[in-house]
Scaffold this active site. Structure first.
Site, PDB file in Angstrom:
ATOM      1  N   HIS A 220     -56.876 -25.288  -5.500  1.00  0.00           N
ATOM      2  CA  HIS A 220     -58.256 -25.821  -5.312  1.00  0.00           C
ATOM      3  C   HIS A 220     -58.583 -26.749  -6.557  1.00  0.00           C
ATOM      4  CE1 HIS A 220     -58.431 -23.430  -1.874  1.00  0.00           C
ATOM      5  NE2 HIS A 220     -59.497 -23.864  -1.558  1.00  0.00           N
TER       6      HIS A 220
ATOM      7  N   SER B 182     -55.484 -29.875  -1.933  1.00  0.00           N
ATOM      8  CA  SER B 182     -54.208 -29.896  -1.074  1.00  0.00           C
ATOM      9  C   SER B 182     -53.583 -31.379  -1.334  1.00  0.00           C
ATOM     10  CB  SER B 182     -54.493 -29.634   0.193  1.00  0.00           C
ATOM     11  OG  SER B 182     -55.138 -28.608   0.450  1.00  0.00           O
TER      12      SER B 182
ATOM     13  N   LYS C  88     -58.606 -25.897  13.207  1.00  0.00           N
ATOM     14  CA  LYS C  88     -57.200 -25.992  13.437  1.00  0.00           C
ATOM     15  C   LYS C  88     -56.337 -24.856  13.103  1.00  0.00           C
ATOM     16  CE  LYS C  88     -53.797 -29.633  12.351  1.00  0.00           C
ATOM     17  NZ  LYS C  88     -53.669 -30.879  11.452  1.00  0.00           N
ATOM     18  N   ASP C  89     -56.686 -24.053  11.894  1.00  0.00           N
ATOM     19  CA  ASP C  89     -55.985 -22.866  11.537  1.00  0.00           C
ATOM     20  C   ASP C  89     -56.108 -21.718  12.599  1.00  0.00           C
ATOM     21  OD1 ASP C  89     -54.909 -23.729   9.236  1.00  0.00           O
ATOM     22  OD2 ASP C  89     -56.141 -22.943   7.911  1.00  0.00           O
TER      23      ASP C  89
ATOM     24  N   GLU D  88     -30.633  -7.996   5.698  1.00  0.00           N
ATOM     25  CA  GLU D  88     -31.783  -8.578   6.650  1.00  0.00           C
ATOM     26  C   GLU D  88     -31.520 -10.344   6.715  1.00  0.00           C
ATOM     27  OE1 GLU D  88     -34.965  -6.687   8.530  1.00  0.00           O
ATOM     28  OE2 GLU D  88     -32.676  -6.575   8.500  1.00  0.00           O
TER      29      GLU D  88
END
Lengths: 422, 274, 176
Positions: free
Chosen positions: A219, A223, A247-248, A291
């Site tokens: 922040h 971004s 959107k998220d 894995e």
């Protein structure tokens, strides 16, 4: 993070805000107070998805601990007790197991997005570091979590991975001492299981702490965006809420559908069947595979003929991401304007996937039938060289020599340009 | 140009993927027969009659050597038995229950909450009775013998098919050139082809309570169904819930898609900038 | 800054609001459904529930003896009462009782007294055939229970609890 311009609307909120300004903090990080570039694409959804998976893993994990017993005699059975007897136990365990894999899927995409759009470049280097620290912590957490069901792959995976640290045998007996310290004994056994359980419970909360730092570091510069240019003017940015919350939310809902397909219909596809056999120190499975999310690094380990150098190469293959901000000398962030960089980026991904695939193979397995045949080991070596060449040769040279395409002057301008085209 | 670079990259990935898949499908000389299982697929449900027959086979044949440690009698209600039938089934077993005043072990009848008793007291005893080999526990074999492949699903080996393969692909004599070790038997499906277990089933080995002709294939099918149920008893609940969750979340996703579209309406095309 | 366009048709506003409310409601219901497994996992699991009831063979308990069994993690007293004990218990129905209850309400079959062996005072286990009333005596704080398990003297507030039980036949009782 946080925002000084938050104005509480209700009296109660105002009263509370004066005493603890946490509402302003939320407003400034995930609310309308945080101004984000207006042009973020769907690749930017994966940050919030990773946050969601972390929460899912912690919640299901805490609940599973209520039924799990960290003891070599009881661990395997207690997991089956969860699967068979506990109310919704099968759902909780399948969610936790598949959630771990999906967490890695999301984080890998998140990291690769950062690589493609140059999010690691100045002024976001510390943000990048913190992300890598989260990734390393996830690797440790995932590895220790995989040991807990105490199946054959748990036990032998733990044996192989802990033995890596025995490679640091710089003077007589040092490697062995390190191993005894890690195991709390002379092999992977009950003390090992119990400490792995303790750390598997602890590390996710450390991850939460680093995630907070990660968001903090995000922040300050704000971004990055697909164009990779700084968002300056007011027309470049929009409030996080409602635009990116909406959107998220859409992205999250879609992601949960995908997650549900795995949990309910393919719950064991990402696991190894041998882990449904209880751990037995007397019987090694014919083929030990980690894995899937460790596989590329496992191939790099196997590609180096020397034990110590192999381990060093494996760790270096991850740690090299830390110097990426300086290996890349380009003035432009986004690979959108760096076609050669973009080409090598996709080649890097293809190579990493191929390395991952080789990780599941025995070294002398013939993979490509040309001439005498190319075995998995040889191909793994070629892939490993390519992997390191990407960082050490390709990125430094290409980023400095490439002729780039013209970059828009501002985000708002690029929006207006595409308006004209349409 | 940008598109071209992207396409080249994607082509490289697809090409590599293609190579790996082609490679993955090329190995293994013996291919397990794929059977149709009523419980397979997203809407699959267990065939209860097959489960009951499978339980009978387990009890009369397999249980002589193989344990079923994780399964309790009470769970057999899922096979379609009533609580009283389960109680009666459990009472046919005996369990040690402390010691009496003389210090001898007391025995009691089995109860629904008891687990299937193991045929051997220890691993050592089990190996002694089976020429050194350890008969594996049946509780999770349905899952521990399957090899699922995400990217090449046609290469997946399902636990049930593997079990049927083991039970039905014995050769009376080893093929020419294969030397069997002492006490070993030739089996096509078993990795390495040499298995310590003697051919366990044959036609009419059991007499089914429901009158189904007990062919070797039928017995193998039934016991494999039963073993898959034992390994994954919550499968039906899981698939049923999954359907609900996926439908529900798909509706929410569609709603949120339109919410997102509405929210972004002005900003998307830059109307706010003009 | 982006603000809502004031000139928007009111019809569209209604439709938009409906969309938002519907999504919010579906989302909230989804979160609530996801929370249920997380809560319900704390309820007794199938293996615990399987032990919720026990069947006891009464044929091995001679008259005048008490057998103590473990049920749901607590002791249960099963006393095969004698004729005189039953007479005594019925006669005490009219005594000065702190928690009045007739003996016939406490025993389905008078010869079998079945009670949870946990003192209603602070949870100790009373001792068999002690105390001033020929029943049970709790050593922790001196509560005396009679041969019907009723509190007669001492700090305990209530009679010993009678669990839910049923006779399956003359010699088998199912507790719970």
């Amino acid at each position: 993070m946080g925002s000084s311009n938050y104005e509480p609307t209700s009296k109660a909120a105002k009263w509370f805000e004066e005493r603890l300004p946490i509402l302003g903090l939320i407003h400034g990080t995930l609310g309308a107070g945080y101004k984000a570039p207006r042009n973020l694409n769907y690749w930017w959804n994966f940050g919030s998805l990773a946050g969601f998976m972390l929460v899912v893993q912690i919640i299901t994990g805490i609940v599973l601990v209520m039924h799990y017993t960290p003891h070599v005699d009881m661990a395997f059975r207690s997991v089956e007790h969860i699967m068979r007897d506990v109310n919704y136990g099968w759902l909780l365990r399948y969610t936790h197991a598949n959630g771990a894999s999906m967490f890695f899927v999301v984080v890998y995409i998140h990291i690769l997005r950062g690589m493609y759009f140059g999010s690691y470049k100045s002024p976001r280097e510390v943000l990048w570091f913190l992300g890598l620290v989260i990734y390393l912590l996830m690797m440790a957490t995932g590895f220790m979590g995989y040991v807990l069901p105490w199946g054959q792959m748990s036990f032998w995976g733990a044996t192989v991975i802990t033995n890596l640290f025995g490679a640091f045998d710089f003077y007589n007996g040092m490697g062995e001492s390190i191993l005894h310290l890690l195991w709390g004994g002379f092999s992977v056994d009950n003390p090992t299981l119990q400490r792995f359980f303790s750390l598997h419970y602890l590390l996710p909360f450390v991850i939460v702490g680093v995630v907070i730092l990660h968001i903090w570091a995000l922040h300050l510069p704000g971004s990055n965006n697909p164009l990779g240019i700084d968002a300056k003017g007011p027309g470049d940015k929009i409030p996080f809420h409602p635009y990116y919350t909406a959107k998220d939310a859409f992205g999250l809902s879609f992601f949960i559908v995908i997650l549900a397909i795995f949990i309910f219909y393919l719950p064991n596809i990402m696991g190894h069947p041998d882990n449904y056999i209880e751990a037995n120190p007397m019987v090694t499975p014919p083929h030990i595979v980690p894995e899937w999310y460790y596989l590329p690094f496992y191939t790099i380990l196997k590609a180096v003929p020397d034990k110590l150098l192999g381990v060093v190469a494996m760790f270096a293959s991850i740690l090299i991401f830390f110097v990426l901000p300086w290996l890349d000398g380009s003035k432009i962030r986004s690979a959108k304007f760096r076609p050669v960089t973009a080409f090598f980026f996709w080649l890097f991904i293809a190579n990493a996937i191929f390395l991952g695939y080789l990780g599941t193979k025995l070294p002398d397995e013939i993979m490509i039938h040309i001439g005498g045949g190319l075995d998995a080991l040889t191909l793994g070596r070629i892939g490993t060289i390519l992997y390191f060449a990407y960082f050490i040769v390709i990125v430094p040279l290409v980023s400095r020599m490439e002729s780039t395409k013209p970059v828009p002057t501002s985000i708002a301008q690029s929006v207006l340009d595409s308006r004209k085209e349409a | 140009m940008l598109k071209l670079v992207k396409n080249i990259g994607l082509m490289v990935i697809i090409a590599l993927g293609g190579i790996t898949m082609a490679q993955a499908s090329g190995d293994s000389a013996y291919h397990l027969k794929k059977n149709d299982w009523p419980h397979a697929g997203p809407f699959g449900k267990f065939d209860k009659a097959a489960l009951q027959r499978g339980l009978q086979v387990y009890k009369e044949v397999c249980a002589a050597c193989h344990s079923l440690n994780m399964v309790a009698f009470r769970e057999l209600t899922a096979l379609g038995y009533s609580a009283d039938e389960v109680k009666a089934f459990a009472s046919e077993y005996e369990f040690a229950d402390g010691v009496n005043d003389d210090g001898d072990v007391k025995y009691r009848k089995g109860l629904p909450q008891d687990y299937f008793p193991a045929p051997f007291a220890s691993e050592t005893e089990a190996r002694d009775s089976n020429s050194g080999a350890l008969p594996p526990d049946f509780s999770l074999l349905g899952k521990s013998r399957e090899h699922l492949s995400m990217f090449t699903p046609w290469n997946s080996i399902y636990g049930e098919d593997y079990i049927v393969g083991i039970l039905t692909t014995y050769h009376e004599e080893a093929p020419h050139g294969v030397v069997l070790a002492e006490g070993m038997h030739f089996n096509e499906a078993f990795p390495g082809n040499q298995i310590a277990m003697a051919p366990p089933i044959s036609d009419d080995l059991v007499e089914y309570a429901d009158g189904t002709p007990a062919t070797m294939e039928q017995i193998a099918h039934d016991v494999a169904t039963f073993m898959y149920w034992a390994a994954e008893p919550k499968m039906e609940v899981r698939k049923a819930m999954g359907l609900k969750v996926i439908i529900y979340m798909s509706i929410l996703t569609i709603l949120l898609y339109f919410v997102n579209k509405r929210v972004w309406k002005k900003v998307k095309k830059g109307d706010d900038l003009v | 800054m982006i603000t809502n366009d004031q000139a928007e048709h009111s019809e569209e506003v209604t439709r938009r609001n409906f969309l938002y409310v519907a999504s919010g409601a579906v989302g909230a219901a989804g979160v609530a459904s996801a929370a249920w497994p997380l809560v319900n996992q704390m309820n007794p699991s199938a293996d615990v529930l399987a032990l919720a009831s026990v069947e006891v063979d009464l044929s091995t308990i001679p008259m005048g003896h008490t057998v103590k069994i473990l049920w749901r993690g607590k002791p249960v007293f099963i006393r095969h009462r004698t004729e005189s004990e039953i007479e005594q218990a019925v006669a005490d129905d009219h005594a000065d009782l702190k928690d009045p209850q007739d003996d016939e309400k406490r025993a389905i079959r008078p010869e079998w007294l079945i009670m949870v062996g946990v003192c209603t005072h602070l949870g100790c286990v009373p001792l068999d055939q002690r105390g001033d009333f020929g029943g049970w005596f709790c050593p922790c704080h001196g509560s005396h229970y009679d041969i019907s398990g009723r509190i007669r003297k001492g700090p305990a507030p209530r009679n010993l609890e009678v669990p839910k039980y049923a006779f399956l036949n003359d010699t088998t009782v199912k507790i719970g």
